[in-house]
Design an enzyme around this catalytic site. Structure first.
Site, PDB file in Angstrom:
ATOM      1  N   ASP A  31       6.541 -36.944 -10.167  1.00 43.10           N
ATOM      2  CA  ASP A  31       5.470 -37.445  -9.161  1.00 43.10           C
ATOM      3  C   ASP A  31       4.398 -38.420  -9.867  1.00 43.10           C
ATOM      4  O   ASP A  31       3.834 -38.066 -10.863  1.00 43.10           O
ATOM      5  CB  ASP A  31       4.844 -36.189  -8.541  1.00 43.10           C
ATOM      6  CG  ASP A  31       4.018 -36.501  -7.164  1.00 43.10           C
ATOM      7  OD1 ASP A  31       3.621 -37.634  -7.175  1.00 43.10           O
ATOM      8  OD2 ASP A  31       4.027 -35.350  -6.490  1.00 43.10           O
ATOM      9  N   THR A  72       3.718 -39.456  -1.460  1.00 44.48           N
ATOM     10  CA  THR A  72       4.911 -38.675  -2.043  1.00 44.48           C
ATOM     11  C   THR A  72       5.938 -38.042  -0.956  1.00 44.48           C
ATOM     12  O   THR A  72       7.169 -38.209  -1.281  1.00 44.48           O
ATOM     13  CB  THR A  72       3.774 -37.433  -2.405  1.00 44.48           C
ATOM     14  OG1 THR A  72       3.275 -37.498  -3.403  1.00 44.48           O
ATOM     15  CG2 THR A  72       4.914 -36.201  -2.707  1.00 44.48           C
ATOM     16  N   ASN A  93       2.132 -38.422   3.924  1.00 41.00           N
ATOM     17  CA  ASN A  93       2.024 -36.934   3.834  1.00 41.00           C
ATOM     18  C   ASN A  93       1.403 -36.260   4.922  1.00 41.00           C
ATOM     19  O   ASN A  93       1.876 -35.166   5.235  1.00 41.00           O
ATOM     20  CB  ASN A  93       1.142 -36.599   2.418  1.00 41.00           C
ATOM     21  CG  ASN A  93       1.646 -37.135   1.323  1.00 41.00           C
ATOM     22  OD1 ASN A  93       2.973 -37.659   0.864  1.00 41.00           O
ATOM     23  ND2 ASN A  93       0.732 -37.552   0.355  1.00 41.00           N
ATOM     24  N   LYS A 155       5.144 -28.627  -5.177  1.00 39.71           N
ATOM     25  CA  LYS A 155       4.648 -29.129  -3.586  1.00 39.71           C
ATOM     26  C   LYS A 155       5.806 -28.542  -2.635  1.00 39.71           C
ATOM     27  O   LYS A 155       6.967 -29.026  -2.856  1.00 39.71           O
ATOM     28  CB  LYS A 155       4.389 -30.666  -3.548  1.00 39.71           C
ATOM     29  CG  LYS A 155       3.390 -30.876  -4.467  1.00 39.71           C
ATOM     30  CD  LYS A 155       3.135 -32.528  -4.340  1.00 39.71           C
ATOM     31  CE  LYS A 155       2.067 -32.907  -5.186  1.00 39.71           C
ATOM     32  NZ  LYS A 155       1.838 -34.562  -5.203  1.00 39.71           N
ATOM     33  N   ASP A 296       1.183 -35.980 -11.142  1.00 43.28           N
ATOM     34  CA  ASP A 296       0.491 -36.449  -9.969  1.00 43.28           C
ATOM     35  C   ASP A 296      -0.919 -35.782  -9.785  1.00 43.28           C
ATOM     36  O   ASP A 296      -1.917 -36.512  -9.766  1.00 43.28           O
ATOM     37  CB  ASP A 296       1.356 -36.392  -8.675  1.00 43.28           C
ATOM     38  CG  ASP A 296       0.592 -36.820  -7.346  1.00 43.28           C
ATOM     39  OD1 ASP A 296       0.385 -38.198  -7.432  1.00 43.28           O
ATOM     40  OD2 ASP A 296       0.245 -36.272  -6.355  1.00 43.28           O
ATOM     41  N   ASP A 343       8.738 -40.813  -7.059  1.00 40.11           N
ATOM     42  CA  ASP A 343       8.290 -40.868  -5.675  1.00 40.11           C
ATOM     43  C   ASP A 343       7.361 -41.999  -5.369  1.00 40.11           C
ATOM     44  O   ASP A 343       7.179 -42.383  -4.216  1.00 40.11           O
ATOM     45  CB  ASP A 343       7.712 -39.573  -5.168  1.00 40.11           C
ATOM     46  CG  ASP A 343       6.512 -39.136  -5.538  1.00 40.11           C
ATOM     47  OD1 ASP A 343       6.172 -39.617  -6.989  1.00 40.11           O
ATOM     48  OD2 ASP A 343       5.893 -38.168  -5.085  1.00 40.11           O
ATOM     49  N   HIS A 476      -2.579 -44.241  -5.037  1.00 40.68           N
ATOM     50  CA  HIS A 476      -1.484 -44.871  -4.829  1.00 40.68           C
ATOM     51  C   HIS A 476      -1.310 -45.174  -3.391  1.00 40.68           C
ATOM     52  O   HIS A 476      -2.002 -44.516  -2.424  1.00 40.68           O
ATOM     53  CB  HIS A 476      -0.179 -44.209  -5.299  1.00 40.68           C
ATOM     54  CG  HIS A 476      -0.261 -42.726  -5.121  1.00 40.68           C
ATOM     55  ND1 HIS A 476       0.406 -42.538  -4.048  1.00 40.68           N
ATOM     56  CD2 HIS A 476      -0.639 -41.830  -5.757  1.00 40.68           C
ATOM     57  CE1 HIS A 476       0.379 -41.098  -3.612  1.00 40.68           C
ATOM     58  NE2 HIS A 476      -0.313 -40.577  -4.943  1.00 40.68           N
TER      59      HIS A 476
END
Length: 535
Positions: A31, A72, A93, A155, A296, A343, A476
């Protein structure tokens, strides 16, 4: 007679070749990993982790995402479906869905319940919102559902979306320290998963210090410790060593997500899954998807130039080396196929760029939205903004009609206002996006990430370097190369050594696997493949 015999022999050989598959496919997503990290930290990596993958496998040095937004959930979905959000439907997301008139989360499913020691809401998740099939789905179909598919991540979205609709299991981490799942996959957790949770494996990481993995002089590729571009980690100054036990006791087991040890926990759990589910144990191909999320969390909080992030990658390198050695012994060298990618990548910290005389800034999300709402009230006498999220502006069409305003005029007025902002580069209307010819690079990226049923009336792009985030850490989401350029490494079963610097797109991974192991393409893939991997 000889011709018939030769033809029969050739057919038999082709059939045998077509049926040949690896025992286990392992998809690894790191990530928020920039391709540049493989270069920057290269001298400090061991010989058996990232270097082993790159030296003995095939590396694509110019792999990119080809849509907006680079987040992601869309990233994981695009890797495994071989298509982009405009088709597979995972447009963020979380996002405002204009057809539903409300916010939604990528893996929300109110029809299912939590399995395991998590909160009630933690497990109300499934692949319900994913509109395309995945390469993992196609493997289930190709093996008459005998091949096993398991997804694991810290996650929920990193576990659920890669594992697809037909997965045996997807597991994600709860702040309780347990790996949980949902009733979408079964009535109760497998016995081995419950036993792993009961053994409280997270405690061996939570009850220690996070110290530098290597001597301090190793970290000369990063900025100084506790620099002004880093945020605080659970209210603690960003300075080594971190007392994880204290942080854990003052919070919960979720603190491991923001440390390298979250990645260790993923591999610990993956090994137990391989053992107990007997993955790669017979001639029927299985598929294991792993998503390492700690990088991440650390990147968001502390930024891409922090010592903490470098330390996380040096530790991940060792974790991958350990996992490869495990696979060699458990599944056998040459019997498993690995691909490793990310990702999305990530931007530089804006404050760091500003202090080095690059005229950019971070954008406060709430201030930006309030500015749009105030403009609407000043211009039209009413707030016409339904939502502003994921680079999308949603307008209240019912209110526009009630006020007897012309929708096209309102859209153009908002577009003009957006262009007056220093940080805006491009603004496109829904009509322009749907009529996209592909000639405009950024419009094309937006079109590939745009679902007319869900997305807004206007989509905008910030100028390069601007991010909608805090002054510390990073984020990002843009279509610029700092967010799109990610690693792509293939290793193991029938993979030749080599590298390519030709530009490729992330949507080529899933169809390449399909061709590699001779199964059906995911149902909405763009079907462009990475030919070098197939040779």
């Amino acid at each position: 007679m000889k011709k018939i015999l030769f033809t029969s022999l050739l057919f038999t050989q082709l059939l045998s070749f077509a049926q040949e598959r690896p025992k286990l496919v392992i998809g690894i997503v790191v990530d928020q990993m920039k391709m540049e990290y493989l270069y920057r930290f290269s001298n400090d990596f061991s010989e058996n982790g990232f270097k082993r993958l790159m030296q003995d496998g095939f590396t694509y040095h110019n792999m990119h995402y080809n849509y907006l937004p680079t987040y992601t959930a869309p990233g994981h979905a695009s890797i495994y479906t071989g298509t982009t959000p405009t088709v597979h439907g995972i447009v963020g997301n979380e996002w405002f869905n204009k057809s539903l008139g409300k916010e939604m989360y990528c893996t929300d499913d109110t029809s299912v319940s939590t399995l395991g020691n998590g909160t009630e809401s933690d497990g109300k998740m499934s692949p319900l919102n994913l509109q395309s099939s995945t390469i993992t789905d196609e493997l289930k179909l190709a093996t008459n559902f005998n091949g096993k598919v398991i997804g694991i991540s810290l996650k929920d979205r990193g576990a659920i979306l890669p594992a697809g609709h037909f997965a045996d299991w997807a597991f994600w981490y709860s702040k309780t320290g347990s790996f949980i799942s949902s009733t979408f996959y079964g009535k109760e957790l497998p016995t081995w998963a419950t036993q792993f949770n009961n053994e409280r494996h997270y405690e061996k990481y939570a009850n220690q210090k996070w110290e530098l993995f290597k001597p301090k002089e190793t970290y000369n590729e990063s900025l100084t410790d506790n620099n002004p571009y880093e945020g605080k980690l659970f209210k603690k100054a960003p300075f080594f060593p971190y007392n994880l036990k204290e942080m854990y006791e003052n919070n919960n087991a979720g603190v491991l997500r923001s440390t390298p040890f979250g990645n260790n926990l993923i591999v610990d759990f993956a090994k137990v899954a391989i053992e107990n589910e007997k993955l790669g144990n017979d001639t029927i191909t299985d598929f294991l998807t792993l998503s390492f999320s700690s990088t991440d969390y650390i990147g968001h909080t502390l930024g891409p130039r922090s010592i903490e992030l470098q330390d996380a990658y040096l530790r991940l390198d060792e974790t991958i080396a350990d996992f490869l050695n495990y696979l060699d012994k458990k599944v056998g060298k040459g019997n498993y196929l690995v691909f490793l990618t990310a990702d999305h990548a990530g931007a530089e910290n804006v404050s760091y760029l500003k202090e080095n005389k690059y005229d950019v800034d971070n954008i406060n999300y709430k201030s930006f939205e309030n500015m749009l709402r105030k403009f609407s009230e000043d211009k039209f006498g009413v707030d016409l903004v339904l939502s502003n999220s994921n680079f999308n502006l949603f307008l209240n069409k019912k209110l526009i009609t009630a006020k007897e305003l012309n929708l096209e005029d309102v859209i153009e007025i908002f577009r003009t206002f957006l262009y007056e902002q220093k940080f805006i580069k491009k603004v496109y209307s829904e009509e322009e996006i749907l009529e996209n010819s592909g000639a405009d690079y950024y419009l094309n990226a937006i079109a590939k990430g745009y679902d007319p049923v869900q997305n807004g009336e206007l989509v905008y792009i910030f100028k390069p370097g601007y991010i909608e985030y805090y002054a510390t850490g990073t984020s990002h989401g843009s279509p610029y190369t700092y967010d799109t350029h990610v690693p792509m490494i293939w290793y193991g079963w029938n993979i030749k050594k080599g590298k390519s610097h030709k530009k490729h797109y992330i949507t080529e991974i899933a169809p390449t696997i399909s061709q590699k192991i001779y199964i059906t393409f995911p149902n909405s893939t763009e079907a462009e493949v990475l030919e070098e991997v197939l040779e």
